[in-house]
Design an enzyme around this catalytic site. Structure first.
Site, PDB file in Angstrom:
ATOM      1  N   ILE A  61       0.826  -1.210   0.000  1.00  0.00           N
ATOM      2  CA  ILE A  61       0.000   0.000   0.000  1.00  0.00           C
ATOM      3  C   ILE A  61       0.861   1.261   0.000  1.00  0.00           C
ATOM      4  CG2 ILE A  61      -1.646   1.358   1.346  1.00  0.00           C
ATOM      5  CD1 ILE A  61      -2.964  -0.894  -0.104  1.00  0.00           C
ATOM      6  N   VAL A  77       2.218   1.953  -3.407  1.00  0.00           N
ATOM      7  CA  VAL A  77       1.179   2.531  -4.266  1.00  0.00           C
ATOM      8  C   VAL A  77       0.995   4.011  -3.941  1.00  0.00           C
ATOM      9  CG1 VAL A  77      -1.272   2.424  -4.894  1.00  0.00           C
ATOM     10  CG2 VAL A  77       0.012   0.308  -4.498  1.00  0.00           C
ATOM     11  N   TYR A  78       1.033   4.326  -2.645  1.00  0.00           N
ATOM     12  CA  TYR A  78       0.890   5.721  -2.201  1.00  0.00           C
ATOM     13  C   TYR A  78       2.010   6.593  -2.765  1.00  0.00           C
ATOM     14  CZ  TYR A  78       1.368   9.663   1.051  1.00  0.00           C
ATOM     15  OH  TYR A  78       1.518  10.906   1.593  1.00  0.00           O
ATOM     16  N   LEU A  79       3.263   6.149  -2.617  1.00  0.00           N
ATOM     17  CA  LEU A  79       4.393   6.950  -3.099  1.00  0.00           C
ATOM     18  C   LEU A  79       4.337   7.127  -4.615  1.00  0.00           C
ATOM     19  CD1 LEU A  79       7.338   5.613  -0.904  1.00  0.00           C
ATOM     20  CD2 LEU A  79       6.111   7.793  -0.674  1.00  0.00           C
ATOM     21  N   LYS A 116       1.475   9.713  -5.319  1.00  0.00           N
ATOM     22  CA  LYS A 116       1.938  11.073  -5.014  1.00  0.00           C
ATOM     23  C   LYS A 116       2.941  11.551  -6.060  1.00  0.00           C
ATOM     24  CE  LYS A 116       0.979  13.176  -1.712  1.00  0.00           C
ATOM     25  NZ  LYS A 116      -0.154  14.118  -1.470  1.00  0.00           N
TER      26      LYS A 116
END
Length: 218
Positions: free
Chosen positions: A125, A128-130, A133
């Site tokens: 997760i 995926v976040y990095l 962003k």
């Protein structure tokens, strides 16, 4: 000066709203739930009820009309799945940037994350976040109609701010209180010469105003 903040109920956003209101700015914060409005009013900001996951560019632009600056501080938050990293951390950021262009709001700040990179690999997760962003940052960086500044804080803490930071293109990893992130954002808004910069932020030894002035125009 009117400033509109996406993710207006977030922890950094509410600190920023309070700072800007204290400095005499007119501040509006975009929120998803009506019950969040009292917290914004208490911080000195006007609540704007709008869901950035379902709103159109035209709807968002309508709330940005007449603003002098826009700040993207929204996030899917911990506990959210990969899908919302894409719809909020990336999708809402792209939508908000497009709306700012449409509303002719040039000054645009993004609260990103250290390590954000559209080419970041991995399927966890946080990976995926990095990536989300990073993709959002890259999109904003490609918009000539915006005077953007992207701020990438290190590990966020709830400790009281010290007002002492390290703000550079590359700082290396480290913690930073949310208080100090908000203080840097307020200073960046008042320093147009930081447009076009992507900056990392951790705790350090320079007063916020000095740190911002030292990167301005670089």
């Amino acid at each position: 000066m009117r400033i509109v903040i996406a993710g207006g109920h977030g922890q950094i956003a509410r600190r920023l709203e309070r700072l800007l209101a204290t400095r005499g700015y007119e501040v509006a914060g975009i929120i998803r739930r009506e019950e969040q409005g009292d917290d914004l009013r208490e911080a000195g900001a006007e609540p704007v009820l709008l869901d950035l996951e379902s709103a159109t560019v035209e709807e968002v632009a309508a709330h940005l009309q007449g603003a002098d600056a826009a700040v993207f501080a929204a996030g899917a938050g911990p506990g959210s799945g990969a899908a919302r990293k894409d719809t909020v951390d990336k999708g809402a950021a792209v939508l908000f940037a497009d709306a700012a262009v449409r509303a002719r709001v040039r000054r645009f700040l993004v609260v990103s994350s250290m390590g954000a990179d559209p080419r970041h690999e991995g399927d966890e997760i946080f990976d995926v976040y990095l990536r989300a962003k990073g993709e959002a940052d890259a999109y904003v960086q490609g918009l000539d109609a915006l005077d953007w500044t992207i701020l990438r804080p290190g590990s966020l803490t709830d400790e009281a701010g010290t007002g002492l930071v390290r703000l550079e293109a590359h700082t290396g990893r480290g913690p930073v209180p949310r208080d100090d992130v908000a203080a840097v954002l307020a200073e960046l808004l008042e320093t147009p010469a930081t447009a076009g910069l992507t900056l990392e932020l951790v705790s350090g030894s320079a007063p916020v105003s000095v740190a911002v002035k030292s990167v301005a125009g670089n």
